[in-house]
Design a protein around this motif. Structure first.
Motif, PDB file in Angstrom:
ATOM      1  N   ASN A  50      13.813  -6.474  12.199  1.00 54.44           N
ATOM      2  CA  ASN A  50      13.916  -5.469  11.150  1.00 54.44           C
ATOM      3  C   ASN A  50      13.147  -4.201  11.498  1.00 54.44           C
ATOM      4  O   ASN A  50      13.658  -3.095  11.330  1.00 54.44           O
ATOM      5  CB  ASN A  50      13.436  -6.004   9.804  1.00 54.44           C
ATOM      6  N   ASN A  54      14.964  -0.623  12.079  1.00 58.91           N
ATOM      7  CA  ASN A  54      14.572   0.555  11.308  1.00 58.91           C
ATOM      8  C   ASN A  54      14.240   1.707  12.252  1.00 58.91           C
ATOM      9  O   ASN A  54      14.684   2.839  12.036  1.00 58.91           O
ATOM     10  CB  ASN A  54      13.341   0.261  10.447  1.00 58.91           C
ATOM     11  N   ALA A  55      13.431   1.433  13.267  1.00 55.81           N
ATOM     12  CA  ALA A  55      13.018   2.486  14.209  1.00 55.81           C
ATOM     13  C   ALA A  55      14.252   3.134  14.840  1.00 55.81           C
ATOM     14  O   ALA A  55      14.325   4.363  14.968  1.00 55.81           O
ATOM     15  CB  ALA A  55      12.097   1.906  15.281  1.00 55.81           C
ATOM     16  N   TYR A  58      16.299   5.254  12.195  1.00 61.64           N
ATOM     17  CA  TYR A  58      15.716   6.528  11.769  1.00 61.64           C
ATOM     18  C   TYR A  58      15.304   7.415  12.935  1.00 61.64           C
ATOM     19  O   TYR A  58      14.663   8.438  12.745  1.00 61.64           O
ATOM     20  CB  TYR A  58      14.537   6.275  10.825  1.00 61.64           C
ATOM     21  N   ASP A  82       8.190   5.283  16.187  1.00 56.33           N
ATOM     22  CA  ASP A  82       9.392   6.081  16.450  1.00 56.33           C
ATOM     23  C   ASP A  82       9.088   7.562  16.209  1.00 56.33           C
ATOM     24  O   ASP A  82       8.000   7.900  15.743  1.00 56.33           O
ATOM     25  CB  ASP A  82      10.557   5.599  15.572  1.00 56.33           C
ATOM     26  N   VAL A  85      12.398  10.673  11.092  1.00 53.95           N
ATOM     27  CA  VAL A  85      12.142  11.490   9.896  1.00 53.95           C
ATOM     28  C   VAL A  85      10.795  11.226   9.241  1.00 53.95           C
ATOM     29  O   VAL A  85      10.271  12.086   8.534  1.00 53.95           O
ATOM     30  CB  VAL A  85      13.232  11.256   8.828  1.00 53.95           C
ATOM     31  N   GLY A  86      10.251  10.027   9.455  1.00 54.63           N
ATOM     32  CA  GLY A  86       8.968   9.715   8.839  1.00 54.63           C
ATOM     33  C   GLY A  86       9.124   9.232   7.404  1.00 54.63           C
ATOM     34  O   GLY A  86      10.224   9.210   6.851  1.00 54.63           O
ATOM     35  N   ILE A  87       7.999   8.846   6.819  1.00 58.20           N
ATOM     36  CA  ILE A  87       7.960   8.349   5.437  1.00 58.20           C
ATOM     37  C   ILE A  87       6.891   9.160   4.701  1.00 58.20           C
ATOM     38  O   ILE A  87       5.775   9.276   5.184  1.00 58.20           O
ATOM     39  CB  ILE A  87       7.573   6.842   5.416  1.00 58.20           C
ATOM     40  N   VAL A  95       7.292   0.981   0.727  1.00 55.93           N
ATOM     41  CA  VAL A  95       8.418   0.534   1.552  1.00 55.93           C
ATOM     42  C   VAL A  95       8.377  -0.973   1.811  1.00 55.93           C
ATOM     43  O   VAL A  95       9.373  -1.559   2.228  1.00 55.93           O
ATOM     44  CB  VAL A  95       8.519   1.283   2.905  1.00 55.93           C
ATOM     45  N   ASP A 103      14.785   7.488   0.534  1.00 53.38           N
ATOM     46  CA  ASP A 103      15.785   8.475   0.131  1.00 53.38           C
ATOM     47  C   ASP A 103      17.063   7.702  -0.154  1.00 53.38           C
ATOM     48  O   ASP A 103      17.749   7.269   0.766  1.00 53.38           O
ATOM     49  CB  ASP A 103      15.983   9.480   1.269  1.00 53.38           C
ATOM     50  N   GLY A 111      23.047   2.246   5.487  1.00 54.89           N
ATOM     51  CA  GLY A 111      23.302   0.829   5.255  1.00 54.89           C
ATOM     52  C   GLY A 111      22.029   0.026   5.092  1.00 54.89           C
ATOM     53  O   GLY A 111      20.931   0.519   5.282  1.00 54.89           O
ATOM     54  N   THR A 113      19.862  -3.196   2.668  1.00 52.04           N
ATOM     55  CA  THR A 113      19.618  -3.537   1.275  1.00 52.04           C
ATOM     56  C   THR A 113      18.232  -3.129   0.801  1.00 52.04           C
ATOM     57  O   THR A 113      17.961  -3.139  -0.386  1.00 52.04           O
ATOM     58  CB  THR A 113      19.756  -5.055   1.076  1.00 52.04           C
ATOM     59  N   LEU A 115      15.513  -4.788   1.876  1.00 52.22           N
ATOM     60  CA  LEU A 115      14.739  -6.036   1.840  1.00 52.22           C
ATOM     61  C   LEU A 115      13.962  -6.287   3.127  1.00 52.22           C
ATOM     62  O   LEU A 115      13.016  -7.078   3.155  1.00 52.22           O
ATOM     63  CB  LEU A 115      15.676  -7.227   1.599  1.00 52.22           C
ATOM     64  N   GLY A 116      14.355  -5.613   4.200  1.00 51.37           N
ATOM     65  CA  GLY A 116      13.806  -5.919   5.526  1.00 51.37           C
ATOM     66  C   GLY A 116      12.285  -5.943   5.584  1.00 51.37           C
ATOM     67  O   GLY A 116      11.688  -6.923   6.037  1.00 51.37           O
ATOM     68  N   ALA A 118      10.151  -6.001   3.080  1.00 47.62           N
ATOM     69  CA  ALA A 118       9.570  -6.936   2.112  1.00 47.62           C
ATOM     70  C   ALA A 118       9.518  -8.341   2.731  1.00 47.62           C
ATOM     71  O   ALA A 118       8.513  -9.054   2.599  1.00 47.62           O
ATOM     72  CB  ALA A 118      10.376  -6.938   0.823  1.00 47.62           C
ATOM     73  N   THR A 141       7.107   7.506  12.647  1.00 45.85           N
ATOM     74  CA  THR A 141       6.526   6.407  11.893  1.00 45.85           C
ATOM     75  C   THR A 141       6.043   5.337  12.855  1.00 45.85           C
ATOM     76  O   THR A 141       6.670   5.094  13.883  1.00 45.85           O
ATOM     77  CB  THR A 141       7.605   5.786  10.976  1.00 45.85           C
TER      78      THR A 141
HETATM   79  P1  ATP Z   1      17.472  -3.595   5.266  1.00 46.31           P
HETATM   80  O1  ATP Z   1      16.263  -3.743   6.137  1.00 46.31           O
HETATM   81  O2  ATP Z   1      17.510  -4.579   4.153  1.00 46.31           O
HETATM   82  O3  ATP Z   1      18.720  -3.518   6.066  1.00 46.31           O
HETATM   83  P2  ATP Z   1      16.347  -1.005   4.826  1.00 46.31           P
HETATM   84  O4  ATP Z   1      16.176  -0.848   6.295  1.00 46.31           O
HETATM   85  O5  ATP Z   1      16.730   0.190   4.027  1.00 46.31           O
HETATM   86  O6  ATP Z   1      17.393  -2.177   4.521  1.00 46.31           O
HETATM   87  P3  ATP Z   1      13.561  -1.816   4.777  1.00 46.31           P
HETATM   88  O7  ATP Z   1      13.651  -2.215   6.197  1.00 46.31           O
HETATM   89  O8  ATP Z   1      12.821  -2.711   3.832  1.00 46.31           O
HETATM   90  O9  ATP Z   1      15.002  -1.581   4.150  1.00 46.31           O
HETATM   91  O10 ATP Z   1      12.892  -0.377   4.688  1.00 46.31           O
HETATM   92  C1  ATP Z   1      12.654   0.185   3.393  1.00 46.31           C
HETATM   93  C2  ATP Z   1      12.761   1.698   3.458  1.00 46.31           C
HETATM   94  O11 ATP Z   1      11.673   2.225   4.207  1.00 46.31           O
HETATM   95  C3  ATP Z   1      13.999   2.228   4.165  1.00 46.31           C
HETATM   96  O12 ATP Z   1      15.102   2.307   3.303  1.00 46.31           O
HETATM   97  C4  ATP Z   1      13.538   3.613   4.598  1.00 46.31           C
HETATM   98  O13 ATP Z   1      13.634   4.506   3.508  1.00 46.31           O
HETATM   99  C5  ATP Z   1      12.066   3.393   4.908  1.00 46.31           C
HETATM  100  N1  ATP Z   1      11.810   3.163   6.355  1.00 46.31           N
HETATM  101  C6  ATP Z   1      11.596   1.968   6.954  1.00 46.31           C
HETATM  102  N2  ATP Z   1      11.361   2.117   8.259  1.00 46.31           N
HETATM  103  C7  ATP Z   1      11.417   3.440   8.522  1.00 46.31           C
HETATM  104  C8  ATP Z   1      11.242   4.258   9.704  1.00 46.31           C
HETATM  105  N3  ATP Z   1      10.979   3.708  10.900  1.00 46.31           N
HETATM  106  N4  ATP Z   1      11.350   5.603   9.561  1.00 46.31           N
HETATM  107  C9  ATP Z   1      11.626   6.157   8.353  1.00 46.31           C
HETATM  108  N5  ATP Z   1      11.796   5.455   7.211  1.00 46.31           N
HETATM  109  C10 ATP Z   1      11.698   4.121   7.286  1.00 46.31           C
END
Ligand code: ATP
Ligand code: MG
Length: 160
Positions: A50, A54-55, A58, A82, A85-87, A95, A103, A111, A113, A115-116, A118, A141
């Motif tokens: 996960n 994510n990395a 984004y 990574d 865009v950052g958080i 998060v 956003d 795409g 949910t 949950l990743g 969490a 991030t």
């Molecule tokens: P899923 O993991 O269930 O497919 P997701 O990736 O949106 O969905 P999470 O992995 O829990 O959910 O991440 C939660 C939120 O945190 C993301 O929707 C995004 O807004 C933010 N986020 C997580 N990782 C990054 C990152 N590397 N850079 C920027 N924003 C991030």
């Protein structure tokens, strides 16, 4: 089970290296020596999958993702950085909550949910570690998590 984290981490990254697009660069800063941790390998793989997805999700074109492992006295710190865009600061802790996404419009487009992270937090806490995020908006991030090292108890020896 006991897992050599250095070798295991390389294996996980290799899997992503095979399918990532050519314009994303991977850098690995992982110790050469074996570092043994006692983990549920499938669960930690879910955590890393996960964080790395994510990395990638984004990262901008031409972005670099850096993988690190630092060995301390009683834990290892694993991180994935990574250049995306950052958080925003206000969202850094949130998060890791279920269904929280920074956003909504952007997240829906990319795409998932929400949950990743969490699930990642739940797994890391169950292993006795901690997880957190550091970020600079539009710079990138880093997600960190720790895993405890179970070193032998020297005290038991010296007191005999
Ligand atoms: P899923 O993991 O269930 O497919 P997701 O990736 O949106 O969905 P999470 O992995 O829990 O959910 O991440 C939660 C939120 O945190 C993301 O929707 C995004 O807004 C933010 N986020 C997580 N990782 C990054 C990152 N590397 N850079 C920027 N924003 C991030
Ligand atoms: Mg995710």
């Amino acid at each position: 089970t006991w897992v050599n984290f250095s070798a295991y981490f390389h294996k996980v990254i290799d899997r992503f290296e095979l399918t990532k697009s050519d314009n994303i660069k991977f850098i690995r800063k992982i110790p050469r020596e074996a570092i043994f941790v006692e983990v549920d390998e499938d669960k930690i793989t879910q955590v890393l999958d996960n964080i790395i997805s994510n990395a990638l999700k984004y990262s901008p074109q031409g972005g670099t993702i850096t993988f690190r492992v630092r060995e301390l006295a009683d834990e290892i710190i694993v991180s994935v950085s990574d250049e995306g865009v950052g958080i925003p600061k206000a969202d850094l802790a949130k998060v890791f909550e279920r269904f929280y996404r920074v956003d909504k419009a952007r997240s829906r487009k990319l795409g998932g949910t929400g949950l990743g992270l969490a699930i990642a937090k739940e797994v890391v806490l169950a292993h006795g570690g901690t997880i957190w995020a550091e970020s600079k908006e539009h710079k990138g991030t880093t997600i960190y998590f720790t895993l405890p090292l179970e070193r032998e108890q020297k005290d038991d020896w010296y007191d005999v």
